[in-house]
Scaffold this motif. Structure first.
Motif, PDB file in Angstrom:
ATOM      1  N   ALA A 275     -33.759 -17.747   4.133  1.00 21.40           N
ATOM      2  CA  ALA A 275     -33.007 -16.812   4.969  1.00 21.40           C
ATOM      3  C   ALA A 275     -33.742 -15.472   5.084  1.00 21.40           C
ATOM      4  N   LEU A 276     -34.394 -15.062   4.002  1.00 20.13           N
ATOM      5  CA  LEU A 276     -35.180 -13.825   4.061  1.00 20.13           C
ATOM      6  C   LEU A 276     -36.314 -13.960   5.073  1.00 20.13           C
ATOM      7  N   LEU A 277     -36.984 -15.106   5.057  1.00 17.60           N
ATOM      8  CA  LEU A 277     -38.102 -15.304   5.978  1.00 17.60           C
ATOM      9  C   LEU A 277     -37.628 -15.425   7.419  1.00 17.60           C
ATOM     10  N   LEU A 278     -36.456 -16.033   7.640  1.00 13.21           N
ATOM     11  CA  LEU A 278     -35.981 -16.286   8.999  1.00 13.21           C
ATOM     12  C   LEU A 278     -35.282 -15.098   9.644  1.00 13.21           C
ATOM     13  N   THR A 279     -34.945 -14.088   8.843  1.00 17.21           N
ATOM     14  CA  THR A 279     -34.238 -12.911   9.399  1.00 17.21           C
ATOM     15  C   THR A 279     -34.972 -11.597   9.174  1.00 17.21           C
ATOM     16  N   GLY A 280     -35.916 -11.569   8.234  1.00 16.13           N
ATOM     17  CA  GLY A 280     -36.578 -10.305   7.917  1.00 16.13           C
ATOM     18  C   GLY A 280     -35.662  -9.337   7.187  1.00 16.13           C
ATOM     19  N   ALA A 281     -34.534  -9.813   6.671  1.00 15.32           N
ATOM     20  CA  ALA A 281     -33.596  -8.933   5.977  1.00 15.32           C
ATOM     21  C   ALA A 281     -34.168  -8.480   4.641  1.00 15.32           C
ATOM     22  N   ARG A 282     -33.749  -7.332   4.208  1.00 13.20           N
ATOM     23  CA  ARG A 282     -34.104  -6.856   2.877  1.00 13.20           C
ATOM     24  C   ARG A 282     -33.369  -7.709   1.853  1.00 13.20           C
ATOM     25  N   ARG A 283     -33.954  -7.854   0.677  1.00 15.81           N
ATOM     26  CA  ARG A 283     -33.414  -8.810  -0.301  1.00 15.81           C
ATOM     27  C   ARG A 283     -31.971  -8.496  -0.702  1.00 15.81           C
ATOM     28  N   GLU A 284     -31.649  -7.202  -0.868  1.00 14.28           N
ATOM     29  CA  GLU A 284     -30.287  -6.846  -1.260  1.00 14.28           C
ATOM     30  C   GLU A 284     -29.304  -7.049  -0.104  1.00 14.28           C
ATOM     31  N   GLU A 285     -29.780  -6.831   1.105  1.00 19.25           N
ATOM     32  CA  GLU A 285     -28.919  -7.038   2.272  1.00 19.25           C
ATOM     33  C   GLU A 285     -28.463  -8.490   2.350  1.00 19.25           C
ATOM     34  N   MET A 286     -29.410  -9.396   2.168  1.00 23.02           N
ATOM     35  CA  MET A 286     -29.072 -10.816   2.268  1.00 23.02           C
ATOM     36  C   MET A 286     -28.292 -11.284   1.047  1.00 23.02           C
ATOM     37  N   ALA A 287     -28.633 -10.771  -0.132  1.00 26.88           N
ATOM     38  CA  ALA A 287     -27.946 -11.205  -1.359  1.00 26.88           C
ATOM     39  C   ALA A 287     -26.467 -10.845  -1.333  1.00 26.88           C
ATOM     40  N   ALA A 288     -26.122  -9.756  -0.641  1.00 28.27           N
ATOM     41  CA  ALA A 288     -24.729  -9.297  -0.605  1.00 28.27           C
ATOM     42  C   ALA A 288     -23.921  -9.935   0.529  1.00 28.27           C
ATOM     43  N   LEU A 289     -24.499 -10.862   1.263  1.00 28.71           N
ATOM     44  CA  LEU A 289     -23.808 -11.484   2.391  1.00 28.71           C
ATOM     45  C   LEU A 289     -22.559 -12.233   1.920  1.00 28.71           C
ATOM     46  N   ARG A 290     -21.434 -11.995   2.602  1.00 29.28           N
ATOM     47  CA  ARG A 290     -20.167 -12.663   2.285  1.00 29.28           C
ATOM     48  C   ARG A 290     -19.830 -13.678   3.377  1.00 29.28           C
ATOM     49  N   TRP A 291     -19.038 -14.665   2.983  1.00 27.61           N
ATOM     50  CA  TRP A 291     -18.645 -15.687   3.957  1.00 27.61           C
ATOM     51  C   TRP A 291     -17.862 -15.087   5.116  1.00 27.61           C
ATOM     52  N   GLN A 292     -17.085 -14.059   4.849  1.00 28.29           N
ATOM     53  CA  GLN A 292     -16.302 -13.451   5.922  1.00 28.29           C
ATOM     54  C   GLN A 292     -17.188 -12.795   6.987  1.00 28.29           C
ATOM     55  N   ARG A 368     -40.355 -10.184   4.616  1.00 30.79           N
ATOM     56  CA  ARG A 368     -39.879  -9.352   5.731  1.00 30.79           C
ATOM     57  C   ARG A 368     -41.032  -9.035   6.692  1.00 30.79           C
ATOM     58  N   ARG A 369     -42.180  -8.685   6.131  1.00 25.97           N
ATOM     59  CA  ARG A 369     -43.348  -8.405   6.986  1.00 25.97           C
ATOM     60  C   ARG A 369     -43.776  -9.659   7.739  1.00 25.97           C
ATOM     61  N   THR A 370     -43.694 -10.809   7.066  1.00 23.53           N
ATOM     62  CA  THR A 370     -44.080 -12.055   7.716  1.00 23.53           C
ATOM     63  C   THR A 370     -43.207 -12.319   8.943  1.00 23.53           C
ATOM     64  N   PHE A 371     -41.898 -12.137   8.798  1.00 21.40           N
ATOM     65  CA  PHE A 371     -40.983 -12.333   9.917  1.00 21.40           C
ATOM     66  C   PHE A 371     -41.337 -11.410  11.085  1.00 21.40           C
ATOM     67  N   ILE A 372     -41.573 -10.143  10.786  1.00 23.63           N
ATOM     68  CA  ILE A 372     -41.858  -9.180  11.852  1.00 23.63           C
ATOM     69  C   ILE A 372     -43.183  -9.507  12.540  1.00 23.63           C
ATOM     70  N   ARG A 373     -44.190  -9.849  11.748  1.00 21.98           N
ATOM     71  CA  ARG A 373     -45.504 -10.139  12.348  1.00 21.98           C
ATOM     72  C   ARG A 373     -45.453 -11.407  13.194  1.00 21.98           C
ATOM     73  N   GLN A 374     -44.824 -12.444  12.681  1.00 20.81           N
ATOM     74  CA  GLN A 374     -44.756 -13.673  13.448  1.00 20.81           C
ATOM     75  C   GLN A 374     -43.861 -13.496  14.675  1.00 20.81           C
ATOM     76  N   GLY A 375     -42.791 -12.692  14.521  1.00 22.72           N
ATOM     77  CA  GLY A 375     -41.900 -12.453  15.649  1.00 22.72           C
ATOM     78  C   GLY A 375     -42.586 -11.728  16.781  1.00 22.72           C
ATOM     79  N   ARG A 376     -43.504 -10.832  16.447  1.00 21.14           N
ATOM     80  CA  ARG A 376     -44.205 -10.088  17.489  1.00 21.14           C
ATOM     81  C   ARG A 376     -45.130 -10.975  18.320  1.00 21.14           C
ATOM     82  N   ASN A 377     -45.481 -12.140  17.783  1.00 17.73           N
ATOM     83  CA  ASN A 377     -46.381 -13.033  18.518  1.00 17.73           C
ATOM     84  C   ASN A 377     -45.716 -13.647  19.742  1.00 17.73           C
ATOM     85  N   ILE A 378     -44.380 -13.759  19.716  1.00 14.24           N
ATOM     86  CA  ILE A 378     -43.720 -14.477  20.807  1.00 14.24           C
ATOM     87  C   ILE A 378     -42.527 -13.743  21.395  1.00 14.24           C
TER      88      ILE A 378
END
Length: 440
Positions: A275-292, A368-378
């Motif tokens: 999920a970190l790789l697919l969204t570029g989210a910061r680790r704490e942002e994604m770790a705190a994700l709630r089902w709601q 996070r950098r990987t997501f941004i760099r790959q995202g910029r390609n397309i």
């Protein structure tokens, strides 16, 4: 004006008649000495005489505080002043003023001594409570936690491994008087802390400089604070180079990294890393994700944000399938049996993934950098930046904020691109959780 020799009995027995406003008893021994009484008040010795043709009267004090011989001696002293051409009232005012000035000086010295004894430790809790950045309602939770961790006393049993925890880098500074924090004390402190880790000591210094700025901005602490102590050249020259990390996965490494997540025994950790790789989210942002905050119907994720309180991003098809496979055992998507109830430290799992992929070094921020760099390609520049939570002003070329409908097609193409690099095939039209994901 009748006069009698003052005796203890006569003085203590003197009363003012109830039908008079005041009454006087005059001493025959000391000229001008009298005892004044009122119906409701307590009697007091007074001195009465003539100065420059005018009657003057000066209160000496209570009979309980002045013995008769002392009151008589004081009356003679006052009369001598008049005989010398001096006004006793002026001298009394001067004496009272001098006494008041002395008391004020003593109080100021006591206050200065108290202020000089004020330590960093006395003010640190106030800083944590009130030192939030301007235009912010509160500290960001992670930064607040880091501030607290920097000043812990240590000595607690380690949660992992043997032994006790070390004091935080800022803990030694708490015992110093605020007025004693200067270039020399900070340089000595930094040199000691840098032995254990230069980068940690440098970060602690940056945090402490924020504390000094806060103290300098408050009138009650300003005179005690050397605001520029932390920026002295002798300290700055000792800091490690401020080089920005640039770690990220190359496109060719993504397949190996992804395969490494498949080998993890902890599926929650595996999904979290992907999920970190697919969204570029910061680790704490994604770790705190709630089902709601996961909207499968309208395909949206609302996650905590470092800059704003939250941000909403598209829930892309493959990520939706990943999340739908996780068990719902609490409010958090990435649940854990630990005290926090959610995943807090996935470093061990990530280390296994890197070892499997034969990648020597990659931080969570590198994903996070990987997501941004790959995202910029397309996709346009702003798409990966907006999804990852960069503000437009933080991006060199800037970008326009896209609506969810505008953002979603780009987000899905970015996800498909990363999955193609990972060698993953799946049916994007399937309902979340309905199909098994196949790694090609």
């Amino acid at each position: 004006m009748a006069k009698i020799a003052f005796t203890a009995a006569r003085v203590s027995g003197f009363k003012c008649p109830s039908d008079k406003k005041q009454a006087f008893l005059w001493d025959a021994t000391a000229p001008g000495l009298g005892l004044r009484a009122t119906p409701a008040g307590k009697p007091a010795y007074v001195f009465q005489s003539v100065y420059q043709g005018k009657d003057i009267r000066i209160t000496i004090g209570s009979p309980t505080a002045w013995r008769i011989p002392e009151a008589q001696a004081k009356a003679r002293e006052l009369q001598r002043l008049i005989d010398e051409g001096k006004d006793p009232r002026d001298l009394k005012r001067d004496a009272l003023a001098a006494q008041a000035e002395k008391q004020a000086a003593a109080a100021a010295k006591a206050e200065a001594d108290k202020a000089a004894a004020l330590t960093v430790g006395d003010l640190w809790p106030l800083y944590l409570e009130n030192g939030k950045p301007k235009r912010k309602d509160a500290w960001k939770p992670r930064y607040r936690a880091d501030l607290e961790a920097m000043a812990v006393p240590g000595g607690e049993k380690k949660k992992r491994g043997q032994g006790l925890t070390r004091p935080g880098p800022l803990y030694p500074l708490l015992a110093l008087p605020l007025a004693g924090v200067n270039e020399d004390t900070l340089k000595n402190w930094y040199d000691r802390e840098a032995v254990s880790g230069k980068h940690q000591a440098a970060r602690a210094l940056m945090m402490f400089r924020g504390f000094l700025r806060w103290c300098a901005a408050r009138p009650e602490y300003r005179s005690l604070t050397d605001r520029d102590a932390g920026g002295a050249p002798a300290i700055l020259e000792s800091l490690p180079p401020n080089t920005r990390r640039k770690d990220a996965l190359d496109g060719a490494q993504i397949a190996g990294w992804w395969a490494g997540t498949e080998q993890l025994g902890n599926r929650t950790a595996a999904v979290y890393l992907r999920a970190l790789l697919l969204t570029g989210a910061r680790r704490e942002e994604m770790a705190a994700l709630r089902w709601q905050d996961v909207d499968f119907q309208w395909r949206k994720l609302t996650i905590a944000d470092k800059v704003e309180a939250t941000r909403t991003i598209p829930l892309t098809p493959y990520l939706a399938q990943l999340l739908a496979t996780l068990p719902r055992v609490g409010p958090y998507v990435f649940a854990s049996t630990g005290k926090a109830g959610r995943i807090t430290d996935a470093r061990a799992s990530h280390a296994q993934v890197l070892q499997h992929a034969q990648v020597k070094h990659l931080t969570f921020h590198g994903l996070r950098r990987t997501f941004i760099r790959q995202g910029r390609n397309i996709a346009p520049l702003g798409v990966p930046a907006q999804i990852a939570g960069h503000t437009p002003s933080a991006v060199a070329d800037g970008y326009a904020i896209l609506t969810m409908d505008e953002l979603r097609p780009h987000a899905e193409r970015v996800e498909a691109h990363i999955l193609s690099l990972a060698g993953v095939q799946f049916d994007a039209q399937a309902e979340p959780g309905a199909l098994r994901v196949v790694a090609g």
